[in-house]
Design a protein around this motif. Sequence first.
Motif, PDB file in Angstrom:
ATOM      1  N   LEU A  18      20.262  10.069  99.846  1.00 49.50           N
ATOM      2  CA  LEU A  18      21.356  10.742  99.147  1.00 49.50           C
ATOM      3  C   LEU A  18      21.023  10.943  97.677  1.00 49.50           C
ATOM      4  O   LEU A  18      21.340  11.991  97.107  1.00 49.50           O
ATOM      5  CB  LEU A  18      22.662   9.962  99.313  1.00 49.50           C
ATOM      6  N   ASP A  19      20.347   9.977  97.064  1.00 50.34           N
ATOM      7  CA  ASP A  19      19.946  10.142  95.663  1.00 50.34           C
ATOM      8  C   ASP A  19      18.990  11.321  95.499  1.00 50.34           C
ATOM      9  O   ASP A  19      19.140  12.140  94.589  1.00 50.34           O
ATOM     10  CB  ASP A  19      19.329   8.855  95.115  1.00 50.34           C
ATOM     11  N   ILE A  20      18.032  11.430  96.387  1.00 47.06           N
ATOM     12  CA  ILE A  20      17.068  12.545  96.349  1.00 47.06           C
ATOM     13  C   ILE A  20      17.797  13.866  96.554  1.00 47.06           C
ATOM     14  O   ILE A  20      17.550  14.852  95.858  1.00 47.06           O
ATOM     15  CB  ILE A  20      15.974  12.343  97.414  1.00 47.06           C
ATOM     16  N   LEU A  21      18.705  13.875  97.513  1.00 49.77           N
ATOM     17  CA  LEU A  21      19.455  15.087  97.815  1.00 49.77           C
ATOM     18  C   LEU A  21      20.266  15.551  96.604  1.00 49.77           C
ATOM     19  O   LEU A  21      20.210  16.724  96.226  1.00 49.77           O
ATOM     20  CB  LEU A  21      20.372  14.836  99.021  1.00 49.77           C
ATOM     21  N   LEU A  22      20.975  14.635  95.979  1.00 50.51           N
ATOM     22  CA  LEU A  22      21.846  15.015  94.862  1.00 50.51           C
ATOM     23  C   LEU A  22      21.103  15.320  93.568  1.00 50.51           C
ATOM     24  O   LEU A  22      21.544  16.158  92.780  1.00 50.51           O
ATOM     25  CB  LEU A  22      22.882  13.916  94.601  1.00 50.51           C
ATOM     26  N   THR A  23      19.987  14.653  93.322  1.00 47.31           N
ATOM     27  CA  THR A  23      19.303  14.837  92.036  1.00 47.31           C
ATOM     28  C   THR A  23      18.164  15.846  92.073  1.00 47.31           C
ATOM     29  O   THR A  23      17.874  16.478  91.054  1.00 47.31           O
ATOM     30  CB  THR A  23      18.748  13.499  91.501  1.00 47.31           C
ATOM     31  N   LYS A  24      17.538  16.028  93.231  1.00 44.05           N
ATOM     32  CA  LYS A  24      16.360  16.902  93.285  1.00 44.05           C
ATOM     33  C   LYS A  24      16.540  18.126  94.171  1.00 44.05           C
ATOM     34  O   LYS A  24      16.036  19.197  93.851  1.00 44.05           O
ATOM     35  CB  LYS A  24      15.146  16.102  93.762  1.00 44.05           C
ATOM     36  N   VAL A  25      17.234  17.972  95.281  1.00 43.87           N
ATOM     37  CA  VAL A  25      17.345  19.060  96.258  1.00 43.87           C
ATOM     38  C   VAL A  25      18.573  19.933  96.005  1.00 43.87           C
ATOM     39  O   VAL A  25      18.474  21.164  95.957  1.00 43.87           O
ATOM     40  CB  VAL A  25      17.369  18.483  97.697  1.00 43.87           C
ATOM     41  N   TRP A  26      19.739  19.307  95.861  1.00 45.77           N
ATOM     42  CA  TRP A  26      20.984  20.073  95.772  1.00 45.77           C
ATOM     43  C   TRP A  26      21.014  21.065  94.613  1.00 45.77           C
ATOM     44  O   TRP A  26      21.458  22.218  94.801  1.00 45.77           O
ATOM     45  CB  TRP A  26      22.192  19.130  95.739  1.00 45.77           C
ATOM     46  N   PRO A  27      20.561  20.714  93.412  1.00 46.72           N
ATOM     47  CA  PRO A  27      20.592  21.711  92.328  1.00 46.72           C
ATOM     48  C   PRO A  27      19.772  22.958  92.664  1.00 46.72           C
ATOM     49  O   PRO A  27      20.164  24.076  92.321  1.00 46.72           O
ATOM     50  CB  PRO A  27      20.002  20.987  91.118  1.00 46.72           C
ATOM     51  N   LEU A  55      26.422   7.345  93.080  1.00 47.38           N
ATOM     52  CA  LEU A  55      26.049   8.692  93.509  1.00 47.38           C
ATOM     53  C   LEU A  55      27.238   9.648  93.474  1.00 47.38           C
ATOM     54  O   LEU A  55      27.073  10.848  93.250  1.00 47.38           O
ATOM     55  CB  LEU A  55      25.406   8.643  94.888  1.00 47.38           C
ATOM     56  N   ALA A  56      28.457   9.123  93.646  1.00 52.00           N
ATOM     57  CA  ALA A  56      29.659   9.953  93.529  1.00 52.00           C
ATOM     58  C   ALA A  56      29.792  10.507  92.114  1.00 52.00           C
ATOM     59  O   ALA A  56      30.254  11.638  91.920  1.00 52.00           O
ATOM     60  CB  ALA A  56      30.895   9.154  93.923  1.00 52.00           C
ATOM     61  N   GLN A  57      29.373   9.717  91.129  1.00 53.09           N
ATOM     62  CA  GLN A  57      29.404  10.189  89.740  1.00 53.09           C
ATOM     63  C   GLN A  57      28.442  11.363  89.546  1.00 53.09           C
ATOM     64  O   GLN A  57      28.759  12.318  88.844  1.00 53.09           O
ATOM     65  CB  GLN A  57      29.067   9.049  88.777  1.00 53.09           C
ATOM     66  N   ILE A  58      27.280  11.284  90.178  1.00 55.51           N
ATOM     67  CA  ILE A  58      26.318  12.396  90.111  1.00 55.51           C
ATOM     68  C   ILE A  58      26.898  13.613  90.819  1.00 55.51           C
ATOM     69  O   ILE A  58      26.802  14.741  90.334  1.00 55.51           O
ATOM     70  CB  ILE A  58      24.960  11.983  90.723  1.00 55.51           C
ATOM     71  N   ALA A  59      27.510  13.400  91.987  1.00 52.99           N
ATOM     72  CA  ALA A  59      28.067  14.498  92.781  1.00 52.99           C
ATOM     73  C   ALA A  59      29.148  15.264  92.023  1.00 52.99           C
ATOM     74  O   ALA A  59      29.299  16.478  92.222  1.00 52.99           O
ATOM     75  CB  ALA A  59      28.611  13.961  94.100  1.00 52.99           C
ATOM     76  N   LYS A  60      29.885  14.584  91.143  1.00 57.93           N
ATOM     77  CA  LYS A  60      30.969  15.231  90.397  1.00 57.93           C
ATOM     78  C   LYS A  60      30.475  16.412  89.567  1.00 57.93           C
ATOM     79  O   LYS A  60      31.227  17.367  89.348  1.00 57.93           O
ATOM     80  CB  LYS A  60      31.667  14.219  89.484  1.00 57.93           C
ATOM     81  N   GLN A  61      29.241  16.359  89.117  1.00 62.05           N
ATOM     82  CA  GLN A  61      28.733  17.459  88.287  1.00 62.05           C
ATOM     83  C   GLN A  61      28.635  18.775  89.053  1.00 62.05           C
ATOM     84  O   GLN A  61      28.534  19.832  88.448  1.00 62.05           O
ATOM     85  CB  GLN A  61      27.384  17.090  87.676  1.00 62.05           C
ATOM     86  N   TYR A  62      28.677  18.700  90.382  1.00 60.53           N
ATOM     87  CA  TYR A  62      28.574  19.909  91.204  1.00 60.53           C
ATOM     88  C   TYR A  62      29.932  20.471  91.600  1.00 60.53           C
ATOM     89  O   TYR A  62      30.008  21.433  92.371  1.00 60.53           O
ATOM     90  CB  TYR A  62      27.729  19.628  92.448  1.00 60.53           C
TER      91      TYR A  62
END
Length: 181
Positions: A18-27, A55-62
């Motif tokens: 999930l960390d990889i997905l949110l920080t590297k793939v999703w953007p 990770l929810a905090q990272i997800a909020k930026q999207y």
Amino acid sequence: QKRDRFKLMFTARPERGLDILLTKVWPEILSREPRAKLYISRYGDVATLPLYGELAQIAKQYGDSVVDLGQLGKQDLYTHYKQSRLFLYSSVFEEVSHISQVELGACGSVMIGPWKGACPETANGTHVLIRDDGSVGTEGDAVDPGFKQPTQAFIKAFVDETVDLMHNDQRWQKLSTAARQ
């Protein structure tokens, strides 16, 4: 059920990609397909809640392109699998047996994931599994070692395959049909 080509799922322990997905793939996916939406369901294991919180905090930026479904029972999870086009599993973990891969395939969703651990054997040609060098693994290829950071080639191929399968109905249908058999 109506399947949404832009509905993408992640269901796993948070340390399994999930960390990889949110920080590297999703953007990268969003930059190429802004209509994409990532739906995240989680396990109720108390030990994982702090990492889910981070990770929810990272997800909020999207914004609303990432939807936290919380913990789902099997029936609700299967409903989401049946509505989703793809299951994104950008993990570096070496799965021993990947039950989610079988369940989501039975629901007609296609997984994009790593050519690691038991994933190639479990998928048996029904999902898109990416090697560290960015190629799509095929039967007979050696399995890549896990537990190391994903390569740029893996990330690029993961994004390319995701965007392609959101739009390539013929290719997606072939994989979806094979996964349900």
